[in-house]
Design a protein around this motif. Sequence first.
Motif, mmCIF file in Angstrom:
data_model
loop_
_atom_site.group_PDB
_atom_site.id
_atom_site.type_symbol
_atom_site.label_atom_id
_atom_site.label_comp_id
_atom_site.label_asym_id
_atom_site.label_seq_id
_atom_site.Cartn_x
_atom_site.Cartn_y
_atom_site.Cartn_z
ATOM 1 N N SER A 123 -10.424 8.207 -2.369
ATOM 2 C CA SER A 123 -9.064 7.828 -2.728
ATOM 3 C C SER A 123 -8.838 6.327 -2.645
ATOM 4 O O SER A 123 -7.778 5.840 -2.968
ATOM 5 C CB SER A 123 -8.063 8.544 -1.832
ATOM 6 O OG SER A 123 -8.483 8.421 -0.523
ATOM 7 N N HIS B 254 0.861 -1.202 0.000
ATOM 8 C CA HIS B 254 0.000 0.000 0.000
ATOM 9 C C HIS B 254 0.888 1.241 0.000
ATOM 10 O O HIS B 254 1.101 1.864 1.048
ATOM 11 C CB HIS B 254 -0.890 0.035 1.249
ATOM 12 C CG HIS B 254 -1.865 -1.084 1.332
ATOM 13 N ND1 HIS B 254 -3.127 -1.035 0.782
ATOM 14 C CD2 HIS B 254 -1.765 -2.313 1.881
ATOM 15 C CE1 HIS B 254 -3.764 -2.166 1.001
ATOM 16 N NE2 HIS B 254 -2.950 -2.957 1.661
ATOM 17 N N ASP C 32 0.365 4.149 -0.932
ATOM 18 C CA ASP C 32 -0.322 5.388 -0.561
ATOM 19 C C ASP C 32 -0.129 5.632 0.940
ATOM 20 O O ASP C 32 -0.647 4.883 1.769
ATOM 21 C CB ASP C 32 -1.816 5.265 -0.892
ATOM 22 C CG ASP C 32 -2.567 6.565 -0.612
ATOM 23 O OD1 ASP C 32 -2.009 7.446 0.071
ATOM 24 O OD2 ASP C 32 -3.709 6.696 -1.094
ATOM 25 N N ARG D 194 -1.428 7.465 2.852
ATOM 26 C CA ARG D 194 -2.630 7.744 3.650
ATOM 27 C C ARG D 194 -3.289 6.482 4.181
ATOM 28 O O ARG D 194 -4.156 6.558 5.047
ATOM 29 C CB ARG D 194 -3.644 8.535 2.804
ATOM 30 C CG ARG D 194 -3.174 9.961 2.515
ATOM 31 C CD ARG D 194 -4.048 10.602 1.486
ATOM 32 N NE ARG D 194 -4.042 9.823 0.241
ATOM 33 C CZ ARG D 194 -4.790 10.102 -0.817
ATOM 34 N NH1 ARG D 194 -5.615 11.112 -0.785
ATOM 35 N NH2 ARG D 194 -4.719 9.358 -1.907
ATOM 36 N N THR D 195 -2.896 5.315 3.661
ATOM 37 C CA THR D 195 -3.446 4.070 4.217
ATOM 38 C C THR D 195 -3.048 3.993 5.687
ATOM 39 O O THR D 195 -1.859 3.951 6.003
ATOM 40 C CB THR D 195 -2.891 2.840 3.472
ATOM 41 O OG1 THR D 195 -3.285 2.921 2.113
ATOM 42 C CG2 THR D 195 -3.418 1.547 4.081
#
Length: 196
Positions: A163, A94, A96, A98-99
């Motif tokens: 997102s 992951h 990203d 923001r996960t």
Amino acid sequence: MIVRFLTKRFIGDYEPNTGNLYSRLVHLDGDHVAVQIQDTPGCIQQAQEDCVQVLDSLSRCVKWAEGFLLVYSITDYSSYQSVQPLYQHIRKVHPDARTPIIIVGNKADLLHARQVQAKDGLQLADELGSLFLEISTSEDSQGVCDVFQYLCKEVSKLQHAGSTDRRRSSIIPRPKSPNMQDLKRRFKQALSSKVK
Ligand SMILES: Nc1nc2c(ncn2[C@@H]2O[C@H](COP(=O)(O)OP(=O)(O)OP(=O)(O)O)[C@@H](O)[C@H]2O)c(=O)[nH]1
């Protein structure tokens, strides 16, 4: 910790889990949100490289999960050392940032046996850009709920922000069967051992 969150009860007996999955509706800001919680077998007794291998075998659930709790015991320095490689493994899957991945130091009631200082947990979380919390699953049911609630909120925010990769969630099959049967079995076991 998961059992505490789902049932508010604490089972003191240790029983190694082999990867239980639980489903539950969580109350979130006036809404009911369906969550699935995958308990993963611990790998604290193993070398860090082995730990990553254990996680490799669990990569399917790492793929479908949208938020993570990395829990170590404040009484076990090696469990703390496992956090970073686990974190890096998750971030590979992951990318990203923001996960949400929350680092949790558990067993905060066992101060006399402390091997990991709170500042070490905080420092690691700072380095990794994570949130850090110390809790006691045995003593503080509310603290455990707060951690899960916070994680659910972060996941929900991300989903509302649009997102979350919807294509990915439609491709990766999510496990279907909840594991309440296993919980019931553990309660029965815990109760009968208390009666004896
Ligand atoms: N004193 C104390 N003991 C705890 C606490 N949380 C868990 N334990 C005990 O620590 C042991 C391990 O807890 P588990 O929740 O099974 O830990 P786990 O990391 O899921 O272990 P695996 O199933 O091997 O993955 C059990 O005997 C628990 O009763 C806590 O906050 N305080």
